[in-house]
Design a protein around this motif. Structure first.
Motif, mmCIF file in Angstrom:
data_model
loop_
_atom_site.group_PDB
_atom_site.id
_atom_site.type_symbol
_atom_site.label_atom_id
_atom_site.label_comp_id
_atom_site.label_asym_id
_atom_site.label_seq_id
_atom_site.Cartn_x
_atom_site.Cartn_y
_atom_site.Cartn_z
ATOM 1 N N LEU A 130 0.688 -1.093 0.014
ATOM 2 C CA LEU A 130 0.124 0.150 -0.068
ATOM 3 C C LEU A 130 0.820 1.308 -0.085
ATOM 4 O O LEU A 130 0.629 2.287 -0.743
ATOM 5 N N GLU A 131 2.018 1.289 0.769
ATOM 6 C CA GLU A 131 2.745 2.392 0.755
ATOM 7 C C GLU A 131 3.357 2.700 -0.591
ATOM 8 O O GLU A 131 3.652 3.809 -1.228
ATOM 9 N N ALA A 132 3.925 1.601 -1.408
ATOM 10 C CA ALA A 132 4.459 1.891 -2.701
ATOM 11 C C ALA A 132 3.412 2.562 -3.546
ATOM 12 O O ALA A 132 3.585 2.947 -4.506
ATOM 13 N N ARG A 133 2.244 1.903 -3.492
ATOM 14 C CA ARG A 133 1.243 2.504 -4.517
ATOM 15 C C ARG A 133 0.896 3.959 -4.175
ATOM 16 O O ARG A 133 0.592 4.505 -4.929
ATOM 17 N N ALA A 134 0.885 4.277 -2.913
ATOM 18 C CA ALA A 134 0.682 5.737 -2.387
ATOM 19 C C ALA A 134 1.935 6.516 -2.993
ATOM 20 O O ALA A 134 1.453 7.301 -3.442
ATOM 21 N N LEU A 135 2.910 5.847 -2.782
ATOM 22 C CA LEU A 135 3.781 6.855 -3.406
ATOM 23 C C LEU A 135 4.375 6.761 -4.867
ATOM 24 O O LEU A 135 4.724 8.078 -5.343
ATOM 25 N N PHE A 136 3.950 5.874 -5.304
ATOM 26 C CA PHE A 136 4.130 5.721 -6.848
ATOM 27 C C PHE A 136 3.037 6.068 -7.816
ATOM 28 O O PHE A 136 3.355 6.344 -8.925
ATOM 29 N N GLU A 137 1.960 5.910 -7.225
ATOM 30 C CA GLU A 137 0.722 5.803 -8.269
ATOM 31 C C GLU A 137 -0.261 6.999 -7.644
ATOM 32 O O GLU A 137 -1.173 7.423 -8.281
ATOM 33 N N GLY A 138 -0.129 7.360 -6.324
ATOM 34 C CA GLY A 138 -1.100 8.213 -5.735
ATOM 35 C C GLY A 138 -0.869 9.690 -6.180
ATOM 36 O O GLY A 138 0.241 10.011 -6.334
ATOM 37 N N GLU A 139 -1.863 10.483 -6.063
ATOM 38 C CA GLU A 139 -1.829 12.044 -5.980
ATOM 39 C C GLU A 139 -1.042 12.554 -4.924
ATOM 40 O O GLU A 139 -0.695 12.062 -3.723
ATOM 41 N N GLU A 140 -0.319 13.620 -5.150
ATOM 42 C CA GLU A 140 0.278 14.334 -4.292
ATOM 43 C C GLU A 140 -0.582 15.370 -3.531
ATOM 44 O O GLU A 140 -0.892 16.239 -4.314
ATOM 45 N N HIS A 141 -0.493 15.445 -2.276
ATOM 46 C CA HIS A 141 -1.439 16.443 -1.529
ATOM 47 C C HIS A 141 -0.748 16.947 -0.163
ATOM 48 O O HIS A 141 0.058 16.109 0.404
#
Length: 515
Positions: free
Chosen positions: A67-78
């Motif tokens: 989940l952390e990898a998906r957040a860092l590499f696929e997720g938006e930045e806020h």
């Protein structure tokens, strides 16, 4: 991991590359760090509800890693904020309630909205306490009556500082509550913090180091330190950085070269009986309120005071929000009316823009802040031996006279003015070397300028050394600070939030109910 993704979560990350997740729960959304305790408990809970057995440690760590990898590499930045945030001219206040509601403050007013409608994201602090739902058309009068403020100037400073905490951008003044024991300093400090940023252990002891200070800034909006007896040099410098914006960089754990950075800009409250002489850079940021001891007949039981505060809190919060909305609407107008600005200029404009909503006169907050600065400068001149020597040395100089000294010559001249040339024991804080004098003089320049003496360091390119120029005349002015700032009294019909009879009288301090 599949259970988390199927539950309607959304993965994202912060600019500092910290993984976060938004989860839907009970009709609202919540934002949590992927590695945080709240999300781990939630994930273990939905796994147990689905499978009927616990989520074992290794499986949990594997799921968090993916989940952390998906957040860092696929997720938006806020960006993620603590209690207050700004976006597109609006201000957002996190109420820290279980339903994650947020107050949106705009030039047209304010409203309570769900977190999913807010364009900003807040962190849910473990030790944050919830704010009440604010009341439209609220009043500050019931809370003002609980504050033992005897001077109108003190009221202006406190209200100006208070509305300033809702500004999404600093700098912020440091509110110093000083006075003898039994003056209600701790109660006032706790009450002011709880109005906007309630928290477990609202008042804390002096931080032991810069790390502890920055951890506190990361966890809450307002930092409040109680019962300080003095302010050490390192703490003075750290508070200055926190007031105007600063950060802490240190080596990240288990690495050799990676740096962990925390950055913050926060309103601050300090309480204490006596702080001694404040360093000049800290004094420039201080709004000092001196409280006097309450007589036995003026006291109320603490339980009764806090019951009254709890009842008045929704009204008071609504009134502060009204003032903040007014500040967003009038900021440009007030900025144009203030060609001369004090230190902490952004706060001064915000507070003056909000002044009609606080039942204050135009220019009253800035005038009060200038008065505090003048008092602190005079304290410095009265207690610093170098400042006294400089004023004594130049006492007979005519207006406009100037002289240039090397640091060595100036130190010798000052010792002569104070009859210290042959003294075996010299005053505390007296510089022992020309280099020490050179480091000391910049801390006195502002105070001496107000006393009519300009001290300026000039680098001489020919002889390659720093020279000190003393000029009699400085920057004295008979014009008031209010006149200098360009502010004028406002029309009487702009008094908004609470009736004049509830305000603390300028001439009758007894009109205020004491703690």
């Amino acid at each position: 991991m599949a259970l988390a993704l199927d539950a309607g979560t959304k993965l994202w990350h912060t600019p500092s590359k910290e993984a976060w997740i938004t989860i839907a729960r009970a009709g609202h959304v919540e934002h949590h760090p992927v590695r945080g305790k709240e999300f781990r408990v939630w994930l273990a809970g939905i796994y147990y509800a689905k499978k009927g057995k616990p989520l074992y440690a290794q499986a949990l760590q594997d799921a968090l890693t993916v989940l952390e990898a998906r957040a860092l590499f696929e997720g938006e930045e806020h960006e993620v904020h603590t209690r207050i945030a700004g976006r597109d001219g609006n201000v957002y206040l996190d109420l820290a309630r279980t339903d994650w509601t947020v107050v949106e403050i705009s030039p047209s007013g304010w409203r309570v909205i769900p977190a999913h409608d807010a364009p900003v994201r807040f962190r849910g602090g473990r030790h944050q306490s919830p704010l009440p739902i604010p009341e439209q058309g609220g009043s500050l009068a019931p809370v003002v009556e609980l504050l033992p403020l005897k001077e109108r100037r003190d009221l202006a400073l406190v209200l100006g500082w208070l509305v300033g905490t809702l500004s999404p951008q600093g700098p912020y003044p440091i509110l110093v509550l000083a006075g003898e024991k039994g003056a209600g300093k701790s109660s006032v400090g706790r009450m002011l913090k709880c109005l906007v940023d309630p928290q477990m252990a609202a008042l804390k002891a002096e931080p032991k180091d810069v790390d502890a200070l920055m951890v506190g800034a990361n966890a809450g909006r307002i930092l409040a330190y109680d019962n300080l007896s003095k302010i050490a040099a390192w703490l003075s410098d750290a508070l200055c950085r926190l007031s105007t914006g600063g950060g802490l960089g240190k080596r990240e754990l288990y690495t050799d070269t990676d740096e962990c950075v925390m950055e913050a800009q926060r309103p601050i409250i300090l309480t204490g009986i006596g702080f001694g002489l404040l360093r000049d850079d800290l004094g420039d940021r201080v709004a000092m309120v001196n409280l006097t001891r309450l007589e036995d007949g003026e006291r109320s039981p603490e339980r009764e005071v806090w019951e009254n505060f709890t009842r008045a809190h929704p009204q008071a919060l609504g009134a502060i929000l009204n003032a903040a909305a007014l500040a967003t609407r009038r900021w440009d107008e007030v900025r144009k009316a203030m060609p001369s600005l004090p230190c902490l200029a952004d706060w001064a404009i915000w507070a003056e823009a909000a002044a009609p909503g606080l039942n204050l006169e135009a220019g009253e907050v800035v005038e009060a802040f200038y008065a505090v600065q003048a008092g602190l400068s005079q304290d410095l001149l009265d207690n610093d031996p170098v400042a006294m020597a400089l004023l004594l040395l130049t006492a007979d100089w005519p207006e406009g006279h100037r002289e240039t000294f090397t640091a060595s010559d100036l130190l010798s001249a000052l010792e002569g003015a104070m009859d210290l040339k042959d003294a075996r024991v010299k005053p505390e804080n007296w510089p022992r070397t020309p280099q020490g004098l050179g480091r000391h003089l910049p801390r006195l320049q502002s105070a001496l300028r107000g006393a009519g003496l300009k001290v300026e360091g000039v680098r001489d390119a020919r002889i390659k050394r720093l020279l000190w120029v003393l000029k009699k005349g400085g920057n004295k002015s008979g014009k008031s600070r209010k006149q200098a700032s360009g502010l004028h009294s406002r029309p009487r019909d702009l008094f908004l939030p609470y009736p004049a009879k509830s305000r603390i009288s300028r001439t009758n301090p007894a009109s205020a109910k004491r703690l």
